[in-house]
Write a protein that holds these residues in place. Structure first.
Motif, short mmCIF file in Angstrom:
data_model
loop_
_atom_site.label_atom_id
_atom_site.label_comp_id
_atom_site.label_asym_id
_atom_site.label_seq_id
_atom_site.Cartn_x
_atom_site.Cartn_y
_atom_site.Cartn_z
N GLY A 53 0.65 -1.32 -0.29
CA GLY A 53 0.21 -0.19 0.31
C GLY A 53 0.90 1.16 0.22
O GLY A 53 1.50 1.09 0.98
N THR A 54 0.79 2.38 -0.91
CA THR A 54 0.82 4.14 -0.87
C THR A 54 0.89 4.65 0.67
O THR A 54 1.26 5.53 0.51
N GLY A 55 -0.13 4.31 0.75
CA GLY A 55 -1.03 5.33 2.08
C GLY A 55 -1.58 6.69 1.14
O GLY A 55 -1.93 7.67 1.95
N LEU A 56 -1.40 6.82 -0.12
CA LEU A 56 -2.55 7.30 -0.57
C LEU A 56 -3.96 6.88 -1.24
O LEU A 56 -4.41 8.38 -1.58
N GLY A 57 -4.60 5.99 -0.66
CA GLY A 57 -6.06 5.73 -1.15
C GLY A 57 -6.80 6.61 -0.91
O GLY A 57 -7.39 7.31 -1.15
N LEU A 58 -6.93 6.68 0.88
CA LEU A 58 -8.05 7.29 1.37
C LEU A 58 -7.31 8.90 1.00
O LEU A 58 -8.61 9.80 1.31
N SER A 59 -6.53 9.36 1.19
CA SER A 59 -5.45 10.62 0.49
C SER A 59 -6.59 10.99 -0.44
O SER A 59 -7.48 12.02 -0.77
N ALA A 60 -6.48 10.65 -1.57
CA ALA A 60 -7.34 10.33 -2.50
C ALA A 60 -8.82 10.44 -2.46
O ALA A 60 -9.46 11.18 -3.29
N VAL A 61 -9.43 10.13 -1.73
CA VAL A 61 -10.88 9.73 -1.56
C VAL A 61 -11.21 10.42 -1.10
O VAL A 61 -12.56 11.53 -0.98
N LEU A 62 -10.27 11.27 0.09
CA LEU A 62 -11.07 12.59 1.10
C LEU A 62 -10.14 13.53 -0.47
O LEU A 62 -11.62 15.05 -0.28
N GLY A 63 -9.69 13.74 -1.05
CA GLY A 63 -9.44 14.90 -2.21
C GLY A 63 -10.33 15.08 -3.41
O GLY A 63 -11.49 15.86 -3.40
N ILE A 64 -10.87 14.10 -3.52
CA ILE A 64 -11.93 13.98 -4.52
C ILE A 64 -13.27 13.96 -3.80
O ILE A 64 -14.24 14.62 -4.64
N THR A 65 -13.93 13.32 -2.59
CA THR A 65 -14.61 14.00 -2.32
C THR A 65 -14.99 15.36 -2.20
O THR A 65 -16.19 16.11 -2.72
N LYS A 66 -14.15 16.35 -0.91
CA LYS A 66 -14.16 17.72 -1.39
C LYS A 66 -14.22 18.46 -2.59
O LYS A 66 -14.37 19.14 -2.43
N SER A 67 -13.37 17.93 -3.42
CA SER A 67 -13.51 19.24 -4.55
C SER A 67 -15.00 18.48 -5.72
O SER A 67 -15.24 19.61 -6.14
N HIS A 68 -15.63 17.93 -5.11
CA HIS A 68 -16.54 17.52 -5.29
C HIS A 68 -18.09 18.31 -4.63
O HIS A 68 -19.72 18.22 -4.48
N GLY A 69 -17.53 19.08 -3.73
CA GLY A 69 -18.40 19.76 -2.41
C GLY A 69 -18.88 19.21 -0.96
O GLY A 69 -19.99 19.73 -0.47
N GLY A 70 -18.25 17.98 -0.85
CA GLY A 70 -18.76 16.81 -0.46
C GLY A 70 -17.53 16.47 0.79
O GLY A 70 -16.86 16.90 1.49
N PHE A 71 -18.34 15.71 1.51
CA PHE A 71 -17.77 15.86 2.94
C PHE A 71 -17.26 13.94 3.13
O PHE A 71 -18.14 13.52 2.74
N VAL A 72 -16.19 13.10 4.23
CA VAL A 72 -16.10 12.28 4.44
C VAL A 72 -16.62 11.36 6.33
O VAL A 72 -15.99 12.76 6.88
N ALA A 73 -17.44 10.80 6.86
CA ALA A 73 -17.42 10.07 8.06
C ALA A 73 -16.92 9.16 8.00
O ALA A 73 -17.64 7.79 7.16
N VAL A 74 -16.88 8.62 9.33
CA VAL A 74 -15.92 7.98 9.69
C VAL A 74 -16.72 6.92 10.79
O VAL A 74 -16.22 7.73 12.08
N ARG A 75 -16.48 5.37 11.22
CA ARG A 75 -16.90 5.14 12.17
C ARG A 75 -16.04 3.74 12.15
O ARG A 75 -16.30 3.16 11.09
N SER A 76 -15.35 3.68 13.82
CA SER A 76 -14.79 2.01 13.50
C SER A 76 -14.23 1.44 14.66
O SER A 76 -14.20 2.64 15.43
N ASP A 77 -14.23 0.12 14.84
CA ASP A 77 -13.76 0.19 16.40
C ASP A 77 -13.12 -1.34 16.23
O ASP A 77 -13.20 -2.40 15.20
N VAL A 78 -12.11 -1.03 17.00
CA VAL A 78 -11.27 -2.67 16.57
C VAL A 78 -11.77 -4.18 17.02
O VAL A 78 -12.39 -3.99 17.93
N GLY A 79 -11.48 -4.43 16.18
CA GLY A 79 -12.21 -5.64 16.55
C GLY A 79 -14.06 -5.74 15.49
O GLY A 79 -14.50 -6.84 15.12
#
Length: 526
Positions: free
Chosen positions: A474-500
């Motif tokens: 992995g390059t570590g750029l996948g989610l950065s690209a997701v955020l960049g594309i979403t913001k360029s479309h005027g949107g935003f990203v919300a995340v929820r996660s728990d270990v396991g």
């Protein structure tokens, strides 16, 4: 109102903010040094003090401690140029009613902070006066503890109008009084709360505030305050600014504890979102500059690698393989640069009205053909899905990156769920999410039942080159690209996660306002 500030420009700006407001009726007295302020307060008075922590004759919390020692009854709002949460919290612990970061100050939050500081101080004074009156009546009638507590509750009932949660407990933390603000904040009715242990009712085992140091400070000093994590009746977590005061009887013996809790959950969430947005903006600027420099370096390398086989047709097979490896590496570097630019500024787009269902349909075929059979894929589409204005290729990349990450999070198999839904962001939802606006959105949700993420990992997942995967995977750029594309479309990203427990990513994209769009009911949210 007394302003202690050595910077004349900032002093004038604060004065302009206060003009024509609800607190504009107060006269603003400006002093540039701490000793000048102390000298003024020996002969004059102020309703509230705005204190800069960096003064020519005093620095940091010493200024606050000195002022409180001189005028303990005056509310103080701390002003600081340092965006340091620990310093701000420490200032409140030292006795400040509130704190403001200068570069974030505007008319609304300045006026609100001044008003709340005065109101909280007035409430404290009113409570003190009520308690004094109660003590006088108790001395005249009886020293019976039960009667004294009853009188205290009658006086405290006057504070039901405040939005703060006000609780009175015994020294063993059994609840004697529970105001309307407490009912609103925690969900427990007064009749249910009275007699219960406060520690069991609104604290979990991990967030109990009682320790030997706390008890010592409360008994010796008579006052304790801190930020506490608490739980409501429906087990929702809330963060409060909690202030505890020890109430004594006429003989000076501890009798009960007065607790005032202010809900700061939303305030802290917005502060965290703002800080993350600032950090990502800085990273984006840095990444964009680096990407352009790398692009200038890689372009001639790639061009020459493609021309060499034409210029040197008689090269040995080994040398041809070396040239191909050079071209492949340069092309890989160019692709990385494109991803960095996509994170930083969204890249070039071909915008058009688009149904996300079409993007999902294309990707569904790829997933079914390439993902392991141990992963069950469930796809849900809302009926009459709204239209967005977007670049189909970029949204395809967003969905692909999220699905690949979900696959990698389930090495032993699991369930991948993808859904498309209509969602209307109302005023309450927009207030809780820094990048949200009031209006219609189409929400793309990708969830998995994989390994999940810790709080520390969650805080960094959108940073460029940050990855939890093994080297080379992995390059570590996948989610950065997701955020960049979403913001360029005027949107935003919300995340929820728990270990396991797996992870859930929600991509909110603004929908086109058209007939049938604009149902004012929020059907979902993160």
């Amino acid at each position: 109102m007394l302003l202690v500030e050595d910077n004349l420009a900032e002093a004038r700006l604060l004065q302009e903010f206060l003009k024509g407001t609800a607190v504009g009726q107060f006269q603003l007295v400006h002093k540039k040094r701490l000793q000048e302020a102390i000298a003024y307060l020996t002969t004059d008075w102020a309703d509230v003090i705005l204190l800069d922590l960096t003064l020519p004759d005093s620095q940091g919390l010493d200024s606050l401690d000195t002022l409180i020692a001189q005028v303990p009854s005056l509310p103080i709002v701390v002003l600081t140029n340092t965006n340091n949460d620990e310093l701000a919290v420490e200032a409140v612990r030292h006795g400040a009613q509130d704190y403001l970061f200068k570069r974030l100050v505007n008319q609304d939050n300045l006026v609100r902070s001044v008003r709340y500081a005065i109101e909280r101080k007035q409430a404290s004074e009113a409570l003190r006066e009520a308690n004094e009156a109660l003590e006088a009546r108790v001395q005249a009638r009886t020293a019976e503890l039960a009667a004294a507590n009853q009188q205290l509750m009658q006086q405290a009932a006057l504070l039901d109008i405040t939005t703060d949660a006000i609780v009175v407990t015994t020294l063993n933390y059994r609840i004697l009084f529970w105001n309307k603000g407490a009912e609103t904040l925690y969900g427990w009715n007064r009749s249910d709360a009275l007699g219960q242990s406060m520690l069991d009712l609104i604290h979990s085992a991990e967030t109990l505030p009682i320790d030997p140091l706390t008890q010592h400070q409360l008994l010796e000093i008579g006052y304790w305050q801190s930020e506490l994590q608490q739980v409501t009746k429906d087990q929702q977590s809330v963060l409060v600014q909690s202030r505890w005061t020890l109430v004594r009887d006429e003989a000076g013996q501890p009798r009960s504890i007065l607790i005032v809790n202010t809900d700061i959950t939303e305030k802290k969430q917005l502060e965290a979102q703002f800080l993350q947005a600032q950090r990502l903006e800085s990273l984006g600027t840095l990444a964009s500059g680096i990407a352009h420099d790398l692009n200038n370096i890689l372009t001639p390398i790639l061009a020459i690698a493609k021309l060499l086989p034409l210029k040197l047709p008689d090269l040995s097979e080994r040398n041809q393989q070396m040239i191909k490896a050079l071209e492949s590496s340069a092309q890989h570097g160019t692709n990385l640069v494109k991803q960095i630019l996509l994170f930083a500024q969204g890249g070039e787009s071909e915008w058009m009205p688009l149904q996300l269902e079409a993007v999902l349909t294309d990707l569904e075929i790829i997933i079914q053909q390439t993902f392991p059979r141990s992963i069950d894929v469930h796809i849900h589409r809302a009926t009459d899905l709204w239209t967005v204005t977007a670049d189909a290729t970029q949204l395809h990349q967003v969905l692909m990156n999220l699905c690949v990450n979900a696959r990698d999070a389930m090495p032993n198999g699991g369930t991948l769920t993808i859904s498309l839904d209509n969602f209307y962001s109302n005023e309450e939802f927009a207030r809780k999410h820094l990048d949200a606006n009031i209006g219609p959105y189409v929400v793309l949700t990708v969830s998995d039942t994989g390994v999940g993420m810790s709080t520390t990992t969650l805080s960094r997942i959108f940073d460029p080159f940050f990855t939890t995967k093994e080297v080379g995977k992995g390059t570590g750029l996948g989610l950065s690209a997701v955020l960049g594309i979403t913001k360029s479309h005027g949107g935003f990203v919300a995340v929820r996660s728990d270990v396991g427990q797996g992870s859930e990513f929600q991509v909110y994209l603004p929908a086109i306002e058209e007939s049938g769009v604009g149902n004012r009911e929020s059907g979902m949210g993160d």
